[in-house]
Design a protein around this motif. Structure first.
Motif, PDB file in Angstrom:
ATOM      1  N   GLU A  93      -0.494  -2.472  -2.262  1.00  0.00           N
ATOM      2  CA  GLU A  93      -0.656  -1.029  -2.139  1.00  0.00           C
ATOM      3  C   GLU A  93       0.741  -0.445  -2.214  1.00  0.00           C
ATOM      4  N   VAL A  95       2.913   2.660  -1.680  1.00  0.00           N
ATOM      5  CA  VAL A  95       2.864   3.949  -0.980  1.00  0.00           C
ATOM      6  C   VAL A  95       4.142   4.724  -1.288  1.00  0.00           C
ATOM      7  N   GLY A 102       1.796   9.524   9.434  1.00  0.00           N
ATOM      8  CA  GLY A 102       1.091   8.261   9.584  1.00  0.00           C
ATOM      9  C   GLY A 102       1.931   7.174  10.199  1.00  0.00           C
ATOM     10  N   TYR A 124       2.647  -2.703   0.538  1.00  0.00           N
ATOM     11  CA  TYR A 124       1.790  -3.382   1.509  1.00  0.00           C
ATOM     12  C   TYR A 124       0.987  -4.433   0.749  1.00  0.00           C
ATOM     13  N   PHE A 179       1.068   9.112  -0.651  1.00  0.00           N
ATOM     14  CA  PHE A 179      -0.149   8.608  -1.283  1.00  0.00           C
ATOM     15  C   PHE A 179      -0.008   7.132  -1.556  1.00  0.00           C
ATOM     16  N   ASN A 204      -6.989   8.606   0.005  1.00  0.00           N
ATOM     17  CA  ASN A 204      -5.718   7.874   0.091  1.00  0.00           C
ATOM     18  C   ASN A 204      -4.483   8.734  -0.086  1.00  0.00           C
ATOM     19  N   CYS A 205      -4.600  10.031   0.198  1.00  0.00           N
ATOM     20  CA  CYS A 205      -3.378  10.832   0.315  1.00  0.00           C
ATOM     21  C   CYS A 205      -3.530  12.005   1.265  1.00  0.00           C
TER      22      CYS A 205
HETATM   23  P1  TMP Z   1       0.110   5.106   6.543  1.00  0.00           P
HETATM   24  O1  TMP Z   1       1.012   6.248   6.885  1.00  0.00           O
HETATM   25  O2  TMP Z   1      -1.032   4.939   7.494  1.00  0.00           O
HETATM   26  O3  TMP Z   1       0.880   3.834   6.321  1.00  0.00           O
HETATM   27  O4  TMP Z   1      -0.557   5.463   5.147  1.00  0.00           O
HETATM   28  C1  TMP Z   1       0.210   5.702   4.023  1.00  0.00           C
HETATM   29  C2  TMP Z   1      -0.661   6.057   2.853  1.00  0.00           C
HETATM   30  O5  TMP Z   1      -1.468   4.987   2.456  1.00  0.00           O
HETATM   31  C3  TMP Z   1      -1.621   7.197   3.144  1.00  0.00           C
HETATM   32  O6  TMP Z   1      -1.524   8.055   2.028  1.00  0.00           O
HETATM   33  C4  TMP Z   1      -2.963   6.603   3.240  1.00  0.00           C
HETATM   34  C5  TMP Z   1      -2.834   5.354   2.441  1.00  0.00           C
HETATM   35  N1  TMP Z   1      -3.581   4.251   3.002  1.00  0.00           N
HETATM   36  C6  TMP Z   1      -4.624   3.723   2.281  1.00  0.00           C
HETATM   37  O7  TMP Z   1      -4.935   4.182   1.185  1.00  0.00           O
HETATM   38  N2  TMP Z   1      -5.304   2.686   2.804  1.00  0.00           N
HETATM   39  C7  TMP Z   1      -5.001   2.132   4.007  1.00  0.00           C
HETATM   40  O8  TMP Z   1      -5.667   1.185   4.425  1.00  0.00           O
HETATM   41  C8  TMP Z   1      -3.901   2.701   4.749  1.00  0.00           C
HETATM   42  C9  TMP Z   1      -3.519   2.147   6.091  1.00  0.00           C
HETATM   43  C10 TMP Z   1      -3.226   3.743   4.195  1.00  0.00           C
END
Ligand code: TMP
Ligand code: ASP
Length: 257
Positions: A93, A95, A102, A124, A179, A204-205
């Motif tokens: 992932e 980010v 978050g 991640y 995102f 996811n954002c």
């Molecule tokens: P976080 O601040 O919780 O680390 O999230 C960062 C970004 O990642 C946020 O835009 C949401 C996305 N995210 C996902 O798409 N799936 C997930 O399982 C997590 C934890 C975050």
């Protein structure tokens, strides 16, 4: 319905189902109303979310395609489904962050909403069992999840996506806080390409209203802020893609056979 039950289900995730597509090398991506948070500890349904995320992701992927970002998106098929190219998902992932929120706010004790001096990219490892641990480029290349060339490619694509989406959302009064992107590998005439996959949606954002900082994304569900459905609708409305029939149009099968 008969058509749907005969299709081969390739994969079922928390928010989407992937079915075998009509031609080799394609898949059908079905968007569910199911929502999860905190690694599946919180579960729920957001009525109409699948319909709206299908449209929002279509809209953003098409626009990104127009500026030359390769994506898996082919076309939207119906209210909840889109046709995509079959890719080999890179188990990361990616980010991109513009504003502290978050897990970044928690990890370093920095107040949510603090503007970052420059965009930050984090990686991640995609693993539900491990709770998607944060990893460095060293882990990624040592464990063979991606090579340095893949990483360069994903990083430069992620930054282009960020610049584009920041401006696009700002234009409709939304702050793109951060995102998550996922990429996949596509083999075309013996050549390998890295393309944007999965979805881009309020799932996811974090999207905050520019004037009020009101959250208009899945955080309303995660943090029990109420008006969850309305937040997804508002994002679609601002992008000019809210279904013409309004919420009436958004009912649909919430579970698939
Ligand atoms: P976080 O601040 O919780 O680390 O999230 C960062 C970004 O990642 C946020 O835009 C949401 C996305 N995210 C996902 O798409 N799936 C997930 O399982 C997590 C934890 C975050
Ligand atoms: N995507 C979820 C979240 O952001 C995590 C999960 O689905 O388990 O909280």
């Amino acid at each position: 319905r008969a058509r749907m039950t005969r299709r081969r289900r390739i994969y079922e995730g928390k928010a989407k189902v992937l079915f075998e597509g009509p031609e080799p090398g394609t898949l059908v991506q079905y968007f569910k109303d199911d929502a999860t948070a905190f690694n599946n500890q919180k579960k729920g349904t957001i009525t109409g979310k699948g319909v709206l995320n299908n449209r929002i992701s279509e809209y953003l992927m098409v626009k990104l395609g127009e500026i030359g970002v390769p994506t898996h998106f082919v076309r939207r098929l119906n209210m909840r489904e889109q046709l995509v190219r079959e890719v080999e998902i890179i188990p990361l992932e990616i980010v991109v962050r513009n504003v502290v929120a978050g897990s970044l706010a928690k990890r370093f004790g920095i107040p949510e909403g603090t503007q970052l001096p420059r965009s930050i990219i984090e990686y991640y490892y995609k693993s539900d069992e491990l709770g998607d641990p944060m990893v460095s480029e060293e882990h990624i290349t040592a464990f063979g999840w991606a090579n340095p060339q893949d990483l360069d490619e994903m990083m430069s694509l992620a930054l282009r996506v960020n610049d584009f989406l920041l401006g696009l959302f700002l234009g409709v009064g939304l702050k793109l806080v951060d995102f998550k992107l996922e990429f996949g590998r596509l083999y075309e005439n013996d050549e390998m390409r890295t393309v944007l996959a999965d979805e881009i949606s309020p799932d996811n954002c974090p999207l905050w209203d520019v004037k009020t900082n009101e959250k208009l994304d899945k955080d309303r569900f995660r943090r029990d802020l109420g008006n969850v459905e309305e937040a997804y609708q508002e994002v679609a409305r601002r992008l000019g893609i809210f279904p013409e029939g309004g919420p009436r149009d958004m009912k649909g099968p919430s579970t698939m056979q």
